[in-house]
Design a protein around this motif. Structure first.
Motif, PDB file in Angstrom:
ATOM      1  N   SER A  95      -2.499   1.935   3.133  1.00  0.00           N
ATOM      2  CA  SER A  95      -2.041   1.795   4.521  1.00  0.00           C
ATOM      3  C   SER A  95      -3.044   2.365   5.530  1.00  0.00           C
ATOM      4  N   SER A  96      -4.248   2.713   5.074  1.00  0.00           N
ATOM      5  CA  SER A  96      -5.242   3.284   5.979  1.00  0.00           C
ATOM      6  C   SER A  96      -5.845   2.203   6.871  1.00  0.00           C
ATOM      7  N   PHE A  97      -6.480   2.638   7.939  1.00  0.00           N
ATOM      8  CA  PHE A  97      -7.126   1.711   8.863  1.00  0.00           C
ATOM      9  C   PHE A  97      -8.220   0.916   8.159  1.00  0.00           C
ATOM     10  N   LEU A  98      -8.980   1.575   7.293  1.00  0.00           N
ATOM     11  CA  LEU A  98     -10.070   0.911   6.580  1.00  0.00           C
ATOM     12  C   LEU A  98      -9.542  -0.222   5.707  1.00  0.00           C
ATOM     13  N   MET A  99      -8.513   0.043   4.929  1.00  0.00           N
ATOM     14  CA  MET A  99      -7.976  -0.978   4.036  1.00  0.00           C
ATOM     15  C   MET A  99      -7.241  -2.076   4.814  1.00  0.00           C
ATOM     16  N   SER A 100      -6.602  -1.721   5.909  1.00  0.00           N
ATOM     17  CA  SER A 100      -5.965  -2.738   6.744  1.00  0.00           C
ATOM     18  C   SER A 100      -7.012  -3.660   7.354  1.00  0.00           C
ATOM     19  N   SER A 101      -8.136  -3.089   7.766  1.00  0.00           N
ATOM     20  CA  SER A 101      -9.223  -3.896   8.318  1.00  0.00           C
ATOM     21  C   SER A 101      -9.821  -4.806   7.259  1.00  0.00           C
ATOM     22  N   MET A 102     -10.009  -4.270   6.055  1.00  0.00           N
ATOM     23  CA  MET A 102     -10.534  -5.089   4.964  1.00  0.00           C
ATOM     24  C   MET A 102      -9.582  -6.235   4.648  1.00  0.00           C
ATOM     25  N   SER A 103      -8.297  -5.966   4.676  1.00  0.00           N
ATOM     26  CA  SER A 103      -7.308  -7.006   4.430  1.00  0.00           C
ATOM     27  C   SER A 103      -7.372  -8.085   5.507  1.00  0.00           C
ATOM     28  N   ALA A 104      -7.518  -7.682   6.750  1.00  0.00           N
ATOM     29  CA  ALA A 104      -7.612  -8.648   7.842  1.00  0.00           C
ATOM     30  C   ALA A 104      -8.869  -9.505   7.707  1.00  0.00           C
TER      31      ALA A 104
END
Length: 89
Positions: A26-35
């Motif tokens: 749920s981190s910003f980094l992983m959310s960005s990678m998902s996007a």
């Protein structure tokens, strides 16, 4: 299977450090990678639609996406200037 059972029964999992919050799901980094991954899949599907359904040649699809990228960059630049990004460098 046996290695996994031994990992649990011998409590080897206690010696492993947890994943830092920076790399958590749920981190910003992983959310960005998902996007970014979702965007790349959208582009892939768009390319397939243009080439397979509409019959546009591959180079034509690349040209469409290239022009869309340039146009989006131009719009974002104009919006940035319109918002008055006063940077004194």
């Amino acid at each position: 299977k046996a290695a996994f059972i031994n990992f649990i029964s011998d409590e080897e999992w206690k010696s492993i450090e947890p994943v830092s919050s920076w790399f958590g799901p749920s981190s910003f980094l992983m959310s960005s990678m998902s996007a970014l991954f979702k965007l790349s899949m959208w582009i892939r599907h768009g390319h397939g639609y243009l080439t397979e359904n509409l019959g546009i040649p591959v180079w034509g699809s690349y040209a469409v996406f290239g022009l869309a990228t340039l146009f989006l960059g131009m719009i974002l630049g104009l919006v940035s200037e319109a918002l008055g990004a006063d940077c004194d460098f």
